[in-house]
Design a protein around this motif. Structure first.
Motif, PDB file in Angstrom:
ATOM      1  N   VAL A 105      31.207  -5.588 -21.527  1.00 13.75           N
ATOM      2  CA  VAL A 105      30.292  -6.751 -21.068  1.00 13.75           C
ATOM      3  C   VAL A 105      30.155  -7.625 -22.456  1.00 13.75           C
ATOM      4  O   VAL A 105      29.719  -6.653 -23.346  1.00 13.75           O
ATOM      5  CB  VAL A 105      29.016  -6.393 -20.488  1.00 13.75           C
ATOM      6  N   LEU A 106      30.439  -8.743 -22.762  1.00 13.89           N
ATOM      7  CA  LEU A 106      30.510  -9.260 -23.669  1.00 13.89           C
ATOM      8  C   LEU A 106      29.617 -10.571 -23.593  1.00 13.89           C
ATOM      9  O   LEU A 106      29.919 -11.411 -22.824  1.00 13.89           O
ATOM     10  CB  LEU A 106      31.842  -9.715 -24.534  1.00 13.89           C
ATOM     11  N   ASN A 107      28.687 -10.916 -24.387  1.00 17.93           N
ATOM     12  CA  ASN A 107      27.813 -12.084 -24.690  1.00 17.93           C
ATOM     13  C   ASN A 107      28.783 -13.378 -25.063  1.00 17.93           C
ATOM     14  O   ASN A 107      29.748 -13.090 -26.063  1.00 17.93           O
ATOM     15  CB  ASN A 107      26.807 -12.019 -25.310  1.00 17.93           C
ATOM     16  N   ALA A 108      28.778 -14.331 -24.642  1.00 18.38           N
ATOM     17  CA  ALA A 108      29.836 -15.356 -25.155  1.00 18.38           C
ATOM     18  C   ALA A 108      29.354 -15.929 -26.425  1.00 18.38           C
ATOM     19  O   ALA A 108      30.230 -16.364 -27.219  1.00 18.38           O
ATOM     20  CB  ALA A 108      29.758 -16.557 -24.078  1.00 18.38           C
ATOM     21  N   ASP A 109      28.036 -15.955 -26.913  1.00 17.22           N
ATOM     22  CA  ASP A 109      27.727 -16.612 -27.837  1.00 17.22           C
ATOM     23  C   ASP A 109      27.916 -15.411 -29.283  1.00 17.22           C
ATOM     24  O   ASP A 109      26.764 -15.591 -30.197  1.00 17.22           O
ATOM     25  CB  ASP A 109      26.338 -17.200 -27.925  1.00 17.22           C
ATOM     26  N   VAL A 110      28.698 -14.669 -29.602  1.00 16.36           N
ATOM     27  CA  VAL A 110      28.970 -13.733 -30.474  1.00 16.36           C
ATOM     28  C   VAL A 110      30.370 -14.199 -31.252  1.00 16.36           C
ATOM     29  O   VAL A 110      31.088 -14.294 -30.543  1.00 16.36           O
ATOM     30  CB  VAL A 110      28.548 -12.374 -30.270  1.00 16.36           C
ATOM     31  N   ALA A 111      30.028 -13.735 -32.465  1.00 15.63           N
ATOM     32  CA  ALA A 111      31.712 -13.880 -33.283  1.00 15.63           C
ATOM     33  C   ALA A 111      31.762 -12.609 -33.972  1.00 15.63           C
ATOM     34  O   ALA A 111      30.561 -12.417 -35.028  1.00 15.63           O
ATOM     35  CB  ALA A 111      31.625 -15.280 -34.155  1.00 15.63           C
ATOM     36  N   CYS A 112      32.609 -11.975 -34.076  1.00 16.08           N
ATOM     37  CA  CYS A 112      32.971 -10.629 -34.867  1.00 16.08           C
ATOM     38  C   CYS A 112      34.508 -10.494 -34.691  1.00 16.08           C
ATOM     39  O   CYS A 112      35.334 -11.005 -34.248  1.00 16.08           O
ATOM     40  CB  CYS A 112      32.020  -9.682 -34.431  1.00 16.08           C
ATOM     41  N   SER A 113      34.853  -9.108 -35.246  1.00 10.50           N
ATOM     42  CA  SER A 113      35.933  -8.563 -35.268  1.00 10.50           C
ATOM     43  C   SER A 113      36.471  -7.976 -33.969  1.00 10.50           C
ATOM     44  O   SER A 113      37.587  -7.559 -33.683  1.00 10.50           O
ATOM     45  CB  SER A 113      36.444  -7.747 -36.484  1.00 10.50           C
ATOM     46  N   PHE A 114      35.413  -7.885 -33.253  1.00  2.43           N
ATOM     47  CA  PHE A 114      35.702  -7.123 -31.689  1.00  2.43           C
ATOM     48  C   PHE A 114      36.465  -6.070 -31.787  1.00  2.43           C
ATOM     49  O   PHE A 114      37.566  -5.683 -31.412  1.00  2.43           O
ATOM     50  CB  PHE A 114      36.261  -8.035 -30.653  1.00  2.43           C
ATOM     51  N   PRO A 115      35.739  -4.932 -32.486  1.00  2.00           N
ATOM     52  CA  PRO A 115      36.431  -3.450 -32.564  1.00  2.00           C
ATOM     53  C   PRO A 115      36.453  -2.728 -31.180  1.00  2.00           C
ATOM     54  O   PRO A 115      35.723  -1.649 -30.947  1.00  2.00           O
ATOM     55  CB  PRO A 115      35.762  -2.835 -33.480  1.00  2.00           C
ATOM     56  N   LEU A 116      36.925  -3.399 -30.052  1.00  2.00           N
ATOM     57  CA  LEU A 116      36.824  -2.534 -28.819  1.00  2.00           C
ATOM     58  C   LEU A 116      37.634  -1.438 -28.586  1.00  2.00           C
ATOM     59  O   LEU A 116      37.167  -0.595 -27.984  1.00  2.00           O
ATOM     60  CB  LEU A 116      37.500  -3.768 -27.787  1.00  2.00           C
ATOM     61  N   ASN A 117      38.832  -1.474 -29.125  1.00  2.00           N
ATOM     62  CA  ASN A 117      39.370  -0.091 -29.085  1.00  2.00           C
ATOM     63  C   ASN A 117      38.830   0.906 -29.695  1.00  2.00           C
ATOM     64  O   ASN A 117      38.851   2.139 -29.122  1.00  2.00           O
ATOM     65  CB  ASN A 117      40.835  -0.298 -29.814  1.00  2.00           C
ATOM     66  N   GLU A 118      37.914   0.765 -30.825  1.00  2.00           N
ATOM     67  CA  GLU A 118      37.321   1.855 -31.604  1.00  2.00           C
ATOM     68  C   GLU A 118      35.890   2.269 -30.720  1.00  2.00           C
ATOM     69  O   GLU A 118      35.769   3.472 -30.766  1.00  2.00           O
ATOM     70  CB  GLU A 118      36.701   1.356 -32.910  1.00  2.00           C
ATOM     71  N   MET A 119      35.705   1.079 -30.036  1.00  2.00           N
ATOM     72  CA  MET A 119      34.189   1.381 -29.079  1.00  2.00           C
ATOM     73  C   MET A 119      34.784   2.273 -27.900  1.00  2.00           C
ATOM     74  O   MET A 119      34.261   3.247 -27.492  1.00  2.00           O
ATOM     75  CB  MET A 119      33.717   0.078 -28.400  1.00  2.00           C
ATOM     76  N   VAL A 120      36.075   2.196 -27.586  1.00  2.00           N
ATOM     77  CA  VAL A 120      36.525   2.999 -26.278  1.00  2.00           C
ATOM     78  C   VAL A 120      36.722   4.550 -26.959  1.00  2.00           C
ATOM     79  O   VAL A 120      36.292   5.519 -26.225  1.00  2.00           O
ATOM     80  CB  VAL A 120      38.052   2.717 -25.709  1.00  2.00           C
ATOM     81  N   LYS A 121      37.335   4.642 -28.085  1.00  2.00           N
ATOM     82  CA  LYS A 121      37.488   5.850 -28.673  1.00  2.00           C
ATOM     83  C   LYS A 121      36.158   6.579 -28.709  1.00  2.00           C
ATOM     84  O   LYS A 121      35.911   7.781 -28.368  1.00  2.00           O
ATOM     85  CB  LYS A 121      38.351   5.897 -29.722  1.00  2.00           C
ATOM     86  N   PHE A 122      35.070   5.987 -29.429  1.00  2.00           N
ATOM     87  CA  PHE A 122      33.838   6.490 -29.542  1.00  2.00           C
ATOM     88  C   PHE A 122      33.118   6.872 -28.104  1.00  2.00           C
ATOM     89  O   PHE A 122      32.497   7.954 -27.884  1.00  2.00           O
ATOM     90  CB  PHE A 122      33.062   5.621 -30.198  1.00  2.00           C
ATOM     91  N   HIS A 123      33.307   5.845 -27.272  1.00  2.00           N
ATOM     92  CA  HIS A 123      32.545   6.097 -25.896  1.00  2.00           C
ATOM     93  C   HIS A 123      33.110   7.362 -25.258  1.00  2.00           C
ATOM     94  O   HIS A 123      32.304   8.025 -24.555  1.00  2.00           O
ATOM     95  CB  HIS A 123      32.804   4.862 -24.949  1.00  2.00           C
ATOM     96  N   ASN A 124      34.174   7.590 -25.315  1.00  2.00           N
ATOM     97  CA  ASN A 124      34.844   8.722 -24.638  1.00  2.00           C
ATOM     98  C   ASN A 124      34.553  10.187 -25.289  1.00  2.00           C
ATOM     99  O   ASN A 124      35.147  11.279 -24.838  1.00  2.00           O
ATOM    100  CB  ASN A 124      36.305   8.693 -24.575  1.00  2.00           C
TER     101      ASN A 124
END
Length: 387
Positions: A105-124
Motif C-alpha cells: 500500500v503506497l500513498n501517492a504523495d511520496v517520493a523516495c527510492s522505494f526499497p520495496l524488495n528490501e521491505m519484502v526480505k525484511f517482512h519475511n
C-alpha cells in the motif's frame, strides 16, 4: 509468491494544498523528473518480482486518470484501475482476488527510492502483519516536545507512507470496523467519526499486539504535499536516474547547452546552445529555452518558453507560460514545506510559481511569488500572491 499493490491517490478535495498547480492536473499526475508522480511508484513496483496487479483507489472520476492509465499500461502491463470511490476495506474482495500473499500500500504523495524488495526480505523475517517503511526525521536540535520522565521510548522515526501487509490485515480491519460500531452504539448521543483510518484504527492496535514492524531507509524521502516540495522531489528522482538510468539525463555535448549537475530534458524540448541549465532541472515537452538563459533548481512545464537571457531559479514555470527577454523568476530554497502561504499579510519565503498561461514581460523581476493562471505581469513584484 504473488503480490498486489494499491496506490492511494486521494481525491480532488484533498489536493488544495498543491494549488495553483492542482487547478490543472491532480497532484498524483503532476510531472516530476519528466513523469507523473505516481509513474515513479509504478516503476518501483514493476521491479518487484511477483507483483501482478496494481490498483489505484481514490475519489476521482474514471476519466481523470484514464489517459495516464492508457499511457502507463504500455510501460507497466500489470496496472489496473478500480476508478471508484472507497477505501481498502471497501475493495477487500477485489484486492484479495487471485489470492495474493502480501499487499503493498503506497500513498501517492511520496517520493523516495522505494526499497520495496528490501521491505519484502525484511517482512519475511518477522511474524508481524505489517512492515512500514520509515526514515529518521532530520534534526535541527529544536525541542519540539518535552517529557520529564517518559515511561516508554519516543522514536525519531517517521512513516514514509509505504506499507507491506499480509492479507490477514483484512481480519484486523473487520475487527476495527466492529469496534467502531460498538463505540457508536454505546455513545449514540456523541458525534463519532465512522471512517476507518489506517494509522489510528489499524496500525495502533497492531503495535499493541506486536504485529507491526518498521524497515528503516537511509535514502532521501520527500512528501509531495505542496508545490515547494515538488522541487526537492524532482532533485531526488534525478539522483535516482543517475544511479539506475543515467541515459535519461541530459549530457554536455559539443553543440548543446552547458549542463551543470543533473538535468532531464524531454525529447521535444528545444534549448539554445548558449543556455546554461542545472543542477536539478526538468525541462518538459515542447519547451523553448532561448539564448543565454540560466535555469537552476526548477521545473519547466509543457509548452513554456524562457526567452533570451531569462533567468529561472528555484521556481516552477507552468504550462504555456512565458518568461520575457532579460526577465528573472526566482524563489527561495527551503526545507520547510509548510502549507501556510502568507503570514501577517506577507508571502512566506518559498519557491516562485507561475501557474498556467502566465506571461512575464521583458526585463521584469518576479521574486518569491505565486502567480495564478492567465496573468500578464508588466511590473516587477516580490513576496506576493498575484490573483
Amino acid at each position: 509468491m504473488i503480490y498486489k499493490a494499491v496506490i492511494l491517490v486521494g481525491g480532488p478535495s484533498r489536493g488544495t494544498r498543491f494549488r495553483p498547480l492542482s487547478l490543472n492536473v491532480p497532484k498524483p499526475l503532476f510531472p516530476i523528473a519528466g513523469h507523473p508522480v505516481i509513474w515513479h511508484h509504478l516503476e518501483a513496483l514493476s521491479k518487484v518480482e511477483g507483483v501482478k496487479e496494481v490498483l489505484m483507489i481514490g475519489f476521482y472520476e474514471d476519466s481523470v486518470f484514464q489517459r495516464f492509465i492508457d499511457d502507463a499500461a504500455r510501460d507497466f502491463p500489470q496496472i489496473y484501475s478500480l476508478g471508484t470511490a472507497g477505501g481498502l476495506y471497501h475493495f477487500r474482495d477485489e484486492i484479495q482476488r487471485n489470492d495474493p500473499r502480501q499487499i503493498f500500500v503506497l500513498n501517492a504523495d511520496v517520493a523516495c527510492s522505494f526499497p520495496l524488495n528490501e521491505m519484502v526480505k525484511f517482512h519475511n523475517t518477522h511474524r508481524g502483519l505489517c512492515t512500514i517503511l520509515g526514515t529518521k526525521k532530520p534534526e535541527n536540535h529544536e525541542v519540539l516536545h518535552y517529557v520529564e520522565k517518559p515511561e516508554s521510548f519516543i522514536s525519531n522515526l517517521i512513516s514514509c507512507g509505504i506499507y507491506l501487509f499480509d492479507c490477514a490485515i483484512f481480519t484486523e480491519m473487520k475487527k476495527a470496523m466492529q469496534n467502531k460500531a460498538n463505540r457508536v452504539d454505546r455513545d449514540q448521543f456523541q458525534m463519532q467519526d465512522d471512517k476507518l483510518r489506517l494509522e489510528q484504527d489499524i496500525l495502533r492496535p497492531l503495535t499493541e499486539s506486536s504485529k507491526l514492524f518498521v524497515y528503516e531507509t537511509t535514502d532521501t524521502w520527500v512528501q509531495v504535499k505542496t508545490p515547494s516540495s515538488a522541487v526537492p522531489a524532482n532533485a531526488l528522482y534525478l539522483e535516482q536516474y543517475q544511479k539506475t538510468n543515467p541515459d535519461r539525463l541530459l549530457k554536455n555535448m559539443p553543440d548543446g547547452p552547458t549542463v551543470v549537475g543533473l538535468v532531464y530534458k524531454h525529447p521535444t524540448a528545444t534549448i539554445d546552445p548558449t543556455a546554461k541549465i542545472g543542477p536539478n532541472v526538468t525541462i518538459g515537452p515542447r519547451v523553448i529555452v532561448g539564448k543565454g538563459v540560466r535555469i537552476k533548481d526548477s521545473i519547466i512545464l509543457d509548452n513554456a518558453e524562457i526567452k533570451n537571457n531569462g533567468c529561472v531559479l528555484y521556481s516552477i514555470i507552468g504550462w504555456d507560460s512565458k518568461v520575457g527577454n532579460w526577465s528573472r523568476v526566482e524563489g527561495t530554497p527551503t526545507t520547510d514545506h509548510s502549507t501556510t502561504v502568507t503570514q501577517n499579510g506577507v508571502k512566506i519565503q518559498s519557491i516562485s510559481i507561475l501557474a498556467q498561461e502566465v506571461t512575464v514581460k521583458d526585463e521584469i523581476i518576479i521574486r518569491n511569488c505565486i502567480v495564478l493562471p492567465n496573468k500578464e505581469l508588466k511590473t516587477s513584484c516580490h513576496n506576493e500572491v498575484l490573483m
